[in-house]
Each structure stands twice: as structure tokens, then as C-alpha cells.
Design a protein around this motif. Structure first.
Motif, PDB file in Angstrom:
ATOM      1  N   GLY A 202       0.748  -1.329  -0.175  1.00 55.75           N
ATOM      2  CA  GLY A 202      -0.276   0.057   0.098  1.00 55.75           C
ATOM      3  C   GLY A 202       0.936   1.161   0.168  1.00 55.75           C
ATOM      4  O   GLY A 202       2.216   1.455   0.342  1.00 55.75           O
ATOM      5  N   THR A 203       0.290   2.545   0.334  1.00 55.88           N
ATOM      6  CA  THR A 203       0.964   3.741   0.220  1.00 55.88           C
ATOM      7  C   THR A 203       1.548   3.942   1.575  1.00 55.88           C
ATOM      8  O   THR A 203       2.252   4.605   2.015  1.00 55.88           O
ATOM      9  CB  THR A 203       0.101   4.962   0.003  1.00 55.88           C
ATOM     10  OG1 THR A 203      -0.798   4.758   0.074  1.00 55.88           O
ATOM     11  CG2 THR A 203       0.298   4.977  -1.120  1.00 55.88           C
TER      12      THR A 203
ATOM     13  N   ASN B 112      -7.860   8.349   1.812  1.00 57.20           N
ATOM     14  CA  ASN B 112      -7.833   7.199   1.060  1.00 57.20           C
ATOM     15  C   ASN B 112      -9.070   7.197   0.150  1.00 57.20           C
ATOM     16  O   ASN B 112     -10.306   6.892   0.191  1.00 57.20           O
ATOM     17  CB  ASN B 112      -8.124   5.718   2.251  1.00 57.20           C
ATOM     18  CG  ASN B 112      -6.641   6.105   2.477  1.00 57.20           C
ATOM     19  OD1 ASN B 112      -6.203   5.406   1.403  1.00 57.20           O
ATOM     20  ND2 ASN B 112      -6.814   4.379   3.209  1.00 57.20           N
TER      21      ASN B 112
ATOM     22  N   TRP C 221      -9.724  -2.608  -1.551  1.00 56.64           N
ATOM     23  CA  TRP C 221      -8.465  -1.743  -1.065  1.00 56.64           C
ATOM     24  C   TRP C 221      -9.065  -0.680  -0.744  1.00 56.64           C
ATOM     25  O   TRP C 221      -9.710   0.041  -0.975  1.00 56.64           O
ATOM     26  CB  TRP C 221      -7.195  -0.921  -2.040  1.00 56.64           C
ATOM     27  CG  TRP C 221      -6.407  -2.757  -3.279  1.00 56.64           C
ATOM     28  CD1 TRP C 221      -4.645  -2.208  -2.039  1.00 56.64           C
ATOM     29  CD2 TRP C 221      -6.422  -3.589  -4.092  1.00 56.64           C
ATOM     30  NE1 TRP C 221      -4.339  -3.211  -3.129  1.00 56.64           N
ATOM     31  CE2 TRP C 221      -5.326  -4.255  -3.852  1.00 56.64           C
ATOM     32  CE3 TRP C 221      -7.524  -3.567  -3.969  1.00 56.64           C
ATOM     33  CZ2 TRP C 221      -5.174  -5.106  -5.154  1.00 56.64           C
ATOM     34  CZ3 TRP C 221      -7.625  -5.297  -5.390  1.00 56.64           C
ATOM     35  CH2 TRP C 221      -6.450  -5.612  -5.291  1.00 56.64           C
TER      36      TRP C 221
ATOM     37  N   VAL D 133      -7.416   2.760   0.208  1.00 53.45           N
ATOM     38  CA  VAL D 133      -4.946   3.424  -0.571  1.00 53.45           C
ATOM     39  C   VAL D 133      -5.313   4.253  -0.951  1.00 53.45           C
ATOM     40  O   VAL D 133      -5.888   4.727  -1.914  1.00 53.45           O
ATOM     41  CB  VAL D 133      -4.683   2.308  -1.294  1.00 53.45           C
ATOM     42  CG1 VAL D 133      -5.243   1.613  -2.317  1.00 53.45           C
ATOM     43  CG2 VAL D 133      -2.972   2.352  -0.592  1.00 53.45           C
TER      44      VAL D 133
ATOM     45  N   ALA E  48      -4.902   6.822  -4.224  1.00 52.00           N
ATOM     46  CA  ALA E  48      -4.145   6.265  -5.682  1.00 52.00           C
ATOM     47  C   ALA E  48      -3.434   7.214  -6.583  1.00 52.00           C
ATOM     48  O   ALA E  48      -3.284   8.153  -5.818  1.00 52.00           O
ATOM     49  CB  ALA E  48      -5.650   6.445  -6.368  1.00 52.00           C
TER      50      ALA E  48
ATOM     51  N   THR F 106      -1.988   3.467  -6.520  1.00 51.89           N
ATOM     52  CA  THR F 106      -1.142   2.138  -5.358  1.00 51.89           C
ATOM     53  C   THR F 106      -0.196   1.100  -6.247  1.00 51.89           C
ATOM     54  O   THR F 106      -1.151   0.948  -6.890  1.00 51.89           O
ATOM     55  CB  THR F 106      -2.531   1.328  -4.439  1.00 51.89           C
ATOM     56  OG1 THR F 106      -1.637   0.764  -2.989  1.00 51.89           O
ATOM     57  CG2 THR F 106      -2.895   0.737  -5.029  1.00 51.89           C
ATOM     58  N   SER F 107       0.916   0.645  -5.388  1.00 49.85           N
ATOM     59  CA  SER F 107       1.872   0.020  -6.481  1.00 49.85           C
ATOM     60  C   SER F 107       1.445  -1.630  -6.595  1.00 49.85           C
ATOM     61  O   SER F 107       1.213  -1.943  -7.951  1.00 49.85           O
ATOM     62  CB  SER F 107       2.700  -0.308  -5.856  1.00 49.85           C
ATOM     63  OG  SER F 107       2.538  -1.044  -4.566  1.00 49.85           O
TER      64      SER F 107
ATOM     65  N   TYR G 269       6.365   9.916  -2.229  1.00 45.19           N
ATOM     66  CA  TYR G 269       4.206   9.754  -2.646  1.00 45.19           C
ATOM     67  C   TYR G 269       3.944  11.483  -2.894  1.00 45.19           C
ATOM     68  O   TYR G 269       3.830  12.017  -2.161  1.00 45.19           O
ATOM     69  CB  TYR G 269       4.037   9.077  -1.428  1.00 45.19           C
ATOM     70  CG  TYR G 269       2.082   9.003  -2.276  1.00 45.19           C
ATOM     71  CD1 TYR G 269       1.682   8.448  -2.787  1.00 45.19           C
ATOM     72  CD2 TYR G 269       1.051   9.533  -1.422  1.00 45.19           C
ATOM     73  CE1 TYR G 269       0.142   8.020  -3.517  1.00 45.19           C
ATOM     74  CE2 TYR G 269       0.142   9.610  -1.095  1.00 45.19           C
ATOM     75  CZ  TYR G 269      -0.028   8.586  -2.627  1.00 45.19           C
ATOM     76  OH  TYR G 269      -2.015   7.909  -2.846  1.00 45.19           O
TER      77      TYR G 269
END
Length: 343
Positions: free
Chosen positions: A55-56, A132, A206, A208, A210, A212-213, A299
Motif C-alpha cells: 500500500g501507500t 484514501n 483496497w 488506499v 491512488a 497504489t503499487s 508519494y
């Protein structure tokens, strides 16, 4: 004479041993100080509770630790992999972490002692991070096009102790659904990706920042579908849980997915415990807010991590050390965000 000489020799050896032991114990600082934000020889060691590596939270927390280590004098920070929001609140409560990254719905519930928390936790807002975004992800070749389509399917609702699972639970509740309607799995973000690739699950969820990896990784090998929410569904969600809001994932957020998606969102915050000293919180706030570019370099969503957004997004009071810094730079803090210890 020989006996007296030997006795004197052993007495000296014993004295040296005792002095050495005393110095060793003093140098250790009692163990707890080094892991609970205490100081050792003037150095404050703090643990930052983040999330999983997919996640971030983890890269953001790592960047946060880097800023603190470079800019806050006599502070050493370490970013730790955790189960994310719910676990992070508990780590702050136990003193095992001194800073934690949490979704604001979890911050509010922990502060009030609601939902998954059997007692209130004295949390204080340190910084608003970014919003998120809920991603309800399936593969495009499946038949899941709406939220109702997840009924009867294998759905990863989020890792145990994560903000994703907490948010999933409430979103389903607002829409009149429960885990009884699905076959739930509790997977991390990276496990979601593998589970969808291997058809172990039909849907991965998710919550998270955006992009996200782990979803980017999935989109490079498979055509994905991000399930949209209707206006009616969003109205039900925000009516029941006002800390959620509707947002839109722009088309092209993920490779090969050129559709705009309406979905729920919630802000994230860096939070600390009430018991953090004002001096330390002030020092950390000054270092972090004045080094925002270092966070953005890791990020891009950290561009939203500003004093103004902190005040606008906070759902529990700010820490006095943060308020002291905000007063210095002319950011007004409303009365409802002033903690009880300052009134």
C-alpha cells in the motif's frame, strides 16, 4: 602477608566488576526508553506504525521517518510494517508506537471507543495526509460489474486489523449487506493482487491512496475492472457514516483502465498519543511540515499533507505541540480541535 595481598587483589577485582556492571546497566537506559519514545543519552527513538508493503502507508511512513531523521535534532525514527489502521491505534495505546498512520474513520472510532475498540484511546491529530480511495477490484473477464454482483463471491475484505476491513464492513452495512452475503477472505494488498491473478478470489478491496503499487502491478498483467458506486449507494453511505465522502478516480489512473469511477473516500491522518510531550510533537511538526517536498518525492499524494488540510480533515483534537507550531505560522485552529488538556 600473602593472604592479605590476595584479599586486597580480589577486593579490587570485585570493585572493578561492580563498577563495570553499573555502567553497563546505566548505558542500556532500561530498555523501555528506546522502544517507547523515551530518550537515551539525549536521543529520542520513535516507532512509526504504517501498514503493509503493498500500500501507500509503508512508503509514506518511510519518507516520514527519513524527514525526521534528517531534520529533527536528536530524534531517531523507524517505520514499521503493521496490519495498518486498527492495529496502529492499539500500538499507540500500548506505547509500542509513537506515531501511527490511520484512516480517519478508525481514528474517530478509537477516540470514542466504538466499533472494534472496547475503550477510548487518547489519540491526537498530528497531520492530515491525503484521501484514501476505496477500490473494489475484479478482473474484466468476470461478471462483477456492480456492488450487488459481489454477493456469493470470494471477496478479500482487507487484512485483519486494517482500515480497509473496517471501511469494507461499514460500507457493506450502509448498503444492507454483511459478510454472510459473501465468502470473505482477509488478505493484504499484495495478497489481493496474487489472489486475483490466480483466481483464488473474485474481488479484492483496497482502501488506499491512488494510484497504489499493488493495483498498478495487477493492471500490467491483467485487464481490471474497478466497481463503481451509484449516486444512490453513495447517499446511503454518507448518510450513515458522515466521515466518508464521494470521490472520483480519474480515467487512466491505472494502465489500460480508461474509465472514470465514483467510489467512497476517507482522509488519512498521522496521529500520536496524548502522552507525547509537547516539545517532541512541536519539533516533529516543524520538521515534517517544512519538508513536505521530501514526502512528495516519495508519494505524490503527500502534496495534500498541509497544515490547512490537517485542520480541515481532523476528526479528533490536535496535539498541543502541533497547535504551537500552527500558531507560529498563522494557521487558526477551531475550538473543537483544541484538546481538553489545553482548556
Amino acid at each position: 602477608m600473602m593472604f592479605r595481598t590476595k584479599s586486597k587483589f580480589f577486593a579490587i577485582v570485585l570493585l572493578v566488576a561492580l563498577v563495570s556492571l553499573t555502567l553497563t546497566v546505566a548505558g542500556c537506559g532500561g530498555g523501555g526508553g528506546e522502544s517507547s519514545g523515551g530518550s537515551s543519552g539525549g536521543l529520542e527513538r520513535i516507532s512509526i506504525a504504517t501498514g503493509g508493503t503493498g500500500g501507500t502507508y509503508y512508503p509514506y511512513g518511510g519518507a516520514l521517518a527519513g524527514v525526521i531523521n534528517n531534520k529533527a535534532e536528536n530524534v531517531e525514527a523507524t517505520a514499521e510494517v503493521t496490519g495498518a489502521s486498527v492495529e496502529n491505534a492499539r500500538l499507540l495505546d500500548s506505547g509500542e508506537a509513537q506515531m501511527g498512520l490511520l484512516m480517519n474513520d478508525v481514528v474517530y472510532q478509537a477516540y470514542k471507543g466504538e466499533n472494534q475498540f472496547d475503550k477510548p484511546i487518547e489519540l491526537r491529530t498530528f497531520m492530515g495526509m491525503y484521501a484514501n480511495v476505496m477500490h473494489v477490484v475484479a478482473l474484466q473477464d468476470g461478471n462483477i460489474k456492480s456492488i450487488n454482483d459481489i454477493k456469493g463471491k470470494k471477496v478479500s475484505v482487507g487484512a485483519p486489523g486494517s482500515g480497509t476491513e473496517n471501511m469494507t464492513n461499514q460500507i457493506l452495512d450502509a448498503l444492507g449487506m454483511t459478510y454472510d452475503d459473501i465468502e470473505e477472505f482477509r488478505l493484504s494488498f499484495s495478497e489481493n493482487t496474487e489472489g486475483l491473478r490466480d483466481h483464488v478470489i473474485d474481488v479484492g478491496i483496497w482502501s488506499v491512496g491512488a494510484p497504489t503499487s499493488s493495483i498498478m502491478d495487477l493492471a500490467t498483467t491483467h485487464k481490471i475492472h474497478i466497481v463503481p458506486f451509484t449516486d444512490e449507494e453513495m447517499n446511503k453511505i454518507t448518510a450513515k457514516y458522515p466521515y466518508y465522502n464521494a470521490t472520483t478516480l480519474p480515467a487512466g489512473t491505472y494502465s489500460g483502465y480508461d474509465t472514470e469511477v465514483k467510489t467512497p473516500a476517507v482522509w488519512n491522518s498521522v496521529v500520536v498519543h496524548k502522552d507525547m510531550s509537547e516539545e517532541l510533537a512541536y519539533k516533529l511538526a516543524k520538521a515534517v511540515f517544512e519538508s513536505n517536498a521530501d514526502l512528495v518525492a516519495v508519494y505524490s499524494g503527500a502534496v495534500e499533507s498541509t497544515p490547512e488540510n490537517t485542520v480541515a480533515s481532523a476528526v479528533v483534537p490536535l496535539h498541543p505541540g502541533v497547535i504551537k507550531y500552527f500558531e507560529e505560522i498563522g494557521v487558526e485552529v477551531p475550538d473543537e480541535l483544541i484538546p481538553p488538556e489545553m482548556k
